[in-house]
Design a protein around this motif. Structure first.
Motif, short mmCIF file in Angstrom:
data_model
loop_
_atom_site.label_atom_id
_atom_site.label_comp_id
_atom_site.label_asym_id
_atom_site.label_seq_id
_atom_site.Cartn_x
_atom_site.Cartn_y
_atom_site.Cartn_z
N PHE A 215 46.71 -33.35 25.19
CA PHE A 215 46.30 -32.34 26.16
C PHE A 215 44.83 -32.55 26.52
O PHE A 215 44.05 -33.08 25.72
CB PHE A 215 46.42 -30.93 25.57
CG PHE A 215 47.81 -30.40 25.46
CD1 PHE A 215 48.39 -29.70 26.51
CD2 PHE A 215 48.54 -30.55 24.29
CE1 PHE A 215 49.67 -29.18 26.41
CE2 PHE A 215 49.81 -30.03 24.16
CZ PHE A 215 50.39 -29.35 25.23
N SER A 216 44.44 -32.07 27.71
CA SER A 216 43.01 -31.93 28.00
C SER A 216 42.50 -30.72 27.24
O SER A 216 43.28 -29.86 26.82
CB SER A 216 42.78 -31.74 29.51
OG SER A 216 43.47 -30.60 29.98
N MET A 217 41.19 -30.63 27.03
CA MET A 217 40.64 -29.54 26.22
C MET A 217 40.92 -28.17 26.83
O MET A 217 41.02 -27.19 26.12
CB MET A 217 39.13 -29.74 26.04
CG MET A 217 38.78 -30.89 25.11
SD MET A 217 39.33 -30.63 23.40
CE MET A 217 38.10 -29.47 22.83
N ASP A 218 41.03 -28.10 28.16
CA ASP A 218 41.31 -26.81 28.80
C ASP A 218 42.81 -26.54 28.94
O ASP A 218 43.22 -25.55 29.54
CB ASP A 218 40.64 -26.73 30.18
CG ASP A 218 41.11 -27.83 31.13
OD1 ASP A 218 42.07 -28.57 30.78
OD2 ASP A 218 40.53 -27.97 32.21
N SER A 219 43.63 -27.44 28.41
CA SER A 219 45.10 -27.30 28.42
C SER A 219 45.72 -27.31 29.82
O SER A 219 46.86 -26.92 29.99
CB SER A 219 45.54 -26.02 27.68
OG SER A 219 45.06 -26.02 26.36
N GLN A 220 44.99 -27.79 30.80
CA GLN A 220 45.55 -27.85 32.15
C GLN A 220 46.36 -29.12 32.38
O GLN A 220 47.21 -29.15 33.26
CB GLN A 220 44.42 -27.77 33.20
CG GLN A 220 43.79 -26.40 33.32
CD GLN A 220 42.86 -26.31 34.52
OE1 GLN A 220 42.93 -27.14 35.43
NE2 GLN A 220 42.01 -25.31 34.53
N PHE A 221 46.07 -30.15 31.60
CA PHE A 221 46.74 -31.43 31.80
C PHE A 221 47.30 -31.96 30.49
O PHE A 221 46.78 -31.66 29.41
CB PHE A 221 45.76 -32.47 32.39
CG PHE A 221 45.19 -32.08 33.72
CD1 PHE A 221 45.90 -32.27 34.89
CD2 PHE A 221 43.92 -31.51 33.80
CE1 PHE A 221 45.38 -31.90 36.12
CE2 PHE A 221 43.38 -31.15 35.02
CZ PHE A 221 44.11 -31.33 36.18
N LEU A 222 48.36 -32.75 30.62
CA LEU A 222 48.99 -33.40 29.48
C LEU A 222 49.20 -34.86 29.85
O LEU A 222 49.78 -35.17 30.88
CB LEU A 222 50.33 -32.74 29.15
CG LEU A 222 51.15 -33.35 28.01
CD1 LEU A 222 50.42 -33.19 26.68
CD2 LEU A 222 52.54 -32.71 27.93
N CYS A 223 48.72 -35.75 28.98
CA CYS A 223 48.79 -37.18 29.26
C CYS A 223 49.75 -37.86 28.30
O CYS A 223 49.74 -37.57 27.10
CB CYS A 223 47.39 -37.78 29.14
SG CYS A 223 47.35 -39.56 29.31
N ALA A 224 50.57 -38.76 28.83
CA ALA A 224 51.51 -39.52 28.00
C ALA A 224 51.39 -41.00 28.33
O ALA A 224 51.42 -41.38 29.50
CB ALA A 224 52.94 -39.04 28.25
N SER A 225 51.26 -41.82 27.29
CA SER A 225 51.25 -43.27 27.50
C SER A 225 52.32 -43.89 26.61
O SER A 225 52.75 -43.30 25.63
CB SER A 225 49.88 -43.87 27.20
OG SER A 225 49.59 -43.78 25.81
N SER A 226 52.71 -45.10 26.97
CA SER A 226 53.82 -45.75 26.26
C SER A 226 53.57 -47.24 26.18
O SER A 226 52.47 -47.72 26.44
CB SER A 226 55.14 -45.47 27.01
OG SER A 226 55.10 -46.11 28.28
N ASN A 227 54.63 -47.99 25.83
CA ASN A 227 54.50 -49.44 25.76
C ASN A 227 54.65 -50.09 27.14
O ASN A 227 54.65 -51.31 27.26
CB ASN A 227 55.55 -50.02 24.81
CG ASN A 227 56.96 -49.62 25.20
OD1 ASN A 227 57.18 -48.61 25.87
ND2 ASN A 227 57.93 -50.41 24.79
N THR A 228 54.77 -49.28 28.19
CA THR A 228 54.79 -49.82 29.56
C THR A 228 53.37 -49.79 30.11
O THR A 228 52.44 -49.30 29.46
CB THR A 228 55.71 -49.00 30.48
OG1 THR A 228 55.11 -47.71 30.71
CG2 THR A 228 57.07 -48.82 29.86
N GLU A 229 53.20 -50.26 31.33
CA GLU A 229 51.86 -50.32 31.92
C GLU A 229 51.46 -49.00 32.59
O GLU A 229 50.33 -48.87 33.06
CB GLU A 229 51.77 -51.46 32.94
CG GLU A 229 52.63 -51.29 34.19
CD GLU A 229 54.10 -51.62 33.97
OE1 GLU A 229 54.89 -51.43 34.92
OE2 GLU A 229 54.47 -52.06 32.86
N THR A 230 52.36 -48.02 32.63
CA THR A 230 52.06 -46.78 33.35
C THR A 230 51.71 -45.64 32.39
O THR A 230 52.41 -45.39 31.41
CB THR A 230 53.26 -46.35 34.22
OG1 THR A 230 53.66 -47.45 35.05
CG2 THR A 230 52.89 -45.19 35.11
N VAL A 231 50.61 -44.95 32.69
CA VAL A 231 50.21 -43.73 31.98
C VAL A 231 50.46 -42.56 32.92
O VAL A 231 50.10 -42.61 34.10
CB VAL A 231 48.72 -43.78 31.58
CG1 VAL A 231 48.32 -42.49 30.87
CG2 VAL A 231 48.44 -44.98 30.70
#
Length: 410
Positions: A215-231
């Motif tokens: 999460f971002s510190m303000d909880s407005q965003f959530l980021c996911a990354s994987s073994n692919t090239e796209t985040v």
């Protein structure tokens, strides 16, 4: 998200993340080789290290003084360690140990947990609740939620059909995000109740291994990354009924018809219709590399940070209004001399339109100050300074105090 810790074949390194242009190395240690776990307590001098040479032993150091505070040995390999200002959690394949970080005493051992070969667990960084989440099953996506302060089980959340691959709390410990081994759906639950708040679809074409969820510190965003090239970056917002009434347009009418139709469709189909796409994305230059992401405010602007296992840190600008493709603005080498790596022309993507690019701060080198309660970034990230005493839970704790963390004999 104010500093970065990396383990290497020769030891470990700590970096400050207060500037885009410059990567400041806070500390480097070559005393223990083959470090595979290194966890720093926020911006303090406390660091916990585990080496392949002694995978069952946890070493706790005051890196500014260069002294060992204590060490603990366990019955099997340490798979992960999590810590906040109240608790230190050690995760083994079939057990979890909870220590009081103030004196390092063992408070609780959770035995016979379902086989957890990756050491998957999450601890709220908010010491006021210190919630701990870990897999409640080896075959399904059940989450066990544990209260690290009261040392009692809080609830069980049936999050996914398949086994879990990623867990993370937001900064206050009021939300928990999860992904399964399929990696196609990410869900966010309220804590401690466990109600599902959001459901994001990462993609349907292929299964992926989610390597980082944050999460971002303000909880407005959530980021996911994987073994692919796209985040993928998702925005946590609800289209609630309290919004103004839509004008009676054809599209507005069809939207309401579609919304009503979902009530009559099978749950699986209607769920698909209600899922949100990524608000913003990043296409990395590499795929197949394990990576860890962070959403942070650096020099007063939101940034996405991606660290890859081949030893590079990528810094991207995130447009919090319009999202879209994030723009790479800096690439640093983490394995060199600690100096930044100069960018090559072809490393960088085209700049954003002037309207947003004009706001990109490169003038200021002042670290941003987080507004999170009980968190301080007063330059300590740069120098490994102490965290102010009042910010620690229960009792005065000062990492400069010779009497604090007395030697523990195991």
């Amino acid at each position: 998200c104010s500093s970065l810790a990396i383990g290497t074949t020769t030891g470990y390194r700590l970096f400050s993340l207060s500037s885009v242009e410059q990567l400041d190395q806070v500390h480097e240690s070559n005393e223990i080789p083959d470090v595979y776990i290194v966890e720093r307590l926020f911006s303090s001098s406390l660091v916990v290290v585990v080496s392949h040479a002694k995978p069952q032993q946890m070493n706790v150091y005051h890196f500014k003084k260069g002294t060992e505070i204590c060490n603990y040995s366990y019955s099997s390999k340490i798979l992960s360690i999590r810590l906040n200002r109240q608790r230190l959690v050690v995760c083994l394949e079939e057990s979890i140990y909870i220590h009081n970080i103030k004196d390092m005493k063992l408070l609780k051992t959770i035995l016979d947990t379902p086989p957890n070969t990756t050491g998957l667990c999450a601890l709220s960084i908010n010491h006021a609740n210190s919630y701990l989440a870990y897999p409640g099953s080896a075959t399904s996506g059940e989450i066990a939620l544990y209260d690290g302060n009261t040392l009692k089980t809080a609830c069980t959340i049936p999050a996914h059909d398949g086994p879990l691959a990623a867990l993370t709390f937001n900064s206050t410990g009021s939300k928990l995000a999860s992904a399964s081994e399929k990696g196609t759906v990410i869900r966010v639950f309220s804590i401690p109740g466990g109600q599902k708040l959001y459901e994001f679809r990462r993609g349907m074409k292929r299964y992926v291994n989610i390597s980082s969820l944050v999460f971002s510190m303000d909880s407005q965003f959530l980021c996911a990354s994987s073994n692919t090239e796209t985040v993928h970056i998702f925005k946590l917002e609800h289209l609630t009924d309290s919004r103004p009434e839509e004008p009676p347009t054809w599209s507005g009418y069809m939207g309401k018809m579609f919304q009503a139709a979902t009530n009559y469709l099978p749950a699986q189909v209607s769920g698909m219709m209600n899922q949100d796409r990524a608000f913003a994305t990043v296409r990395l230059n590499v795929s197949g590399q394990r990576n860890i992401c962070a959403l942070s405010t650096i020099q007063k602007l939101p940034r996405l940070l991606v660290t890859t296992s081949d030893g590079y840190l990528y810094i991207y600008n995130l447009d919090p209004q319009d999202g879209g493709e994030c723009v790479l603005i800096k690439k640093h080498s983490l394995l060199g001399s600690g100096k930044m790596e100069e960018n090559k022309e072809n490393d960088l993507q085209p700049p954003l339109p002037q309207s947003y690019a004009a706001t990109v701060a490169r003038q200021s080198t002042v670290p941003s100050t987080s507004t999170m309660p009980g968190y301080s970034e007063d330059g300590g990230a740069l120098r490994g300074e102490v965290i102010p005493e009042h910010e620690f839970a229960t009792g005065p704790v000062c990492l400069d105090d010779e009497t604090e963390f007395p030697p523990v004999s195991i």
